[in-house]
Write an enzyme that holds these catalytic residues in place. Sequence first.
Site, mmCIF file in Angstrom:
data_model
loop_
_atom_site.group_PDB
_atom_site.id
_atom_site.type_symbol
_atom_site.label_atom_id
_atom_site.label_comp_id
_atom_site.label_asym_id
_atom_site.label_seq_id
_atom_site.Cartn_x
_atom_site.Cartn_y
_atom_site.Cartn_z
ATOM 1 N N SER A 134 6.325 18.400 8.220
ATOM 2 C CA SER A 134 7.415 17.587 8.755
ATOM 3 C C SER A 134 8.684 18.408 8.835
ATOM 4 C CB SER A 134 7.647 16.382 7.837
ATOM 5 O OG SER A 134 8.847 15.704 8.162
ATOM 6 N N TYR A 147 9.286 12.555 0.065
ATOM 7 C CA TYR A 147 8.543 12.998 1.248
ATOM 8 C C TYR A 147 8.826 14.465 1.558
ATOM 9 C CZ TYR A 147 6.579 12.791 5.968
ATOM 10 O OH TYR A 147 5.818 13.013 7.104
ATOM 11 N N LYS A 151 6.183 17.746 1.521
ATOM 12 C CA LYS A 151 5.933 18.594 2.687
ATOM 13 C C LYS A 151 6.319 20.043 2.415
ATOM 14 C CE LYS A 151 4.252 15.412 5.386
ATOM 15 N NZ LYS A 151 2.834 15.433 5.807
#
Length: 242
Positions: A134, A147, A151
């Site tokens: 991402s 998150y 990643k």
Amino acid sequence: MSEFGNGPVLVTGASGGIGGATVSHLVKSGAEVIASGRDEDKLDQLAAKTGCRTLAFDVTSEDSVKGAVEGLDLWGVVNCAGFGGEIATPMDTDITIFDKVIAINARGALLVTKYASQSMVRLGQGGAIVNVSSQAGLVALKGHISYGSSKAALDNITRVSALELGEYGIRVNSVHPTVVMTPMSAWYWGRPEIEGPFLSRMPLGRWATEGEIAAPIVFLLSDGASMISGVSLPIDGGYTAI
């Protein structure tokens, strides 16, 4: 032999939008595909639409991954299974959610890579792995402590895997999408106070489509990318370039 080697490509997270689009693009490009995901009904629909095979397993369980993937003849892998977690700061993050995000996005991808690469090495035909990371792994985004961390961990898995597996002719790369505006993401990214400022900083000024993420993944798996390994490819409209 197709441009995707002499064997199937396993796509995790195939019951999701990007994963499903990747399966469709791969099949249209002539690849043999095995689709994995959490929603078996969606996998069945995808199989009926594309002719892909399906294989259900839980990426958070090593026993489940090992049972499904160990000994499975594969040429390629797309680690697309993912969990968005929460929107939170470091001050108020829920560590239980953090642990789940890491378990799916980083640990899960590593488990799939572990057992898939063993088979790829055994077959001795090289191969390719693409990890779906991402833009949150490349730059700091507010609210993305869990998150983004997952990643960033996945990105290191990509780099080290490229280093370790290169001697076997196995390439490992990652793609870094911006937001694909779906009903699931609209609850946050669709807010005017979030969407407006974010898109104003992006040179292309719009959200990505699922197909715009799938196409570069397919390229990185193909013979056209045969000298590309260890790359982190942003698909973000130029957001991380500024």
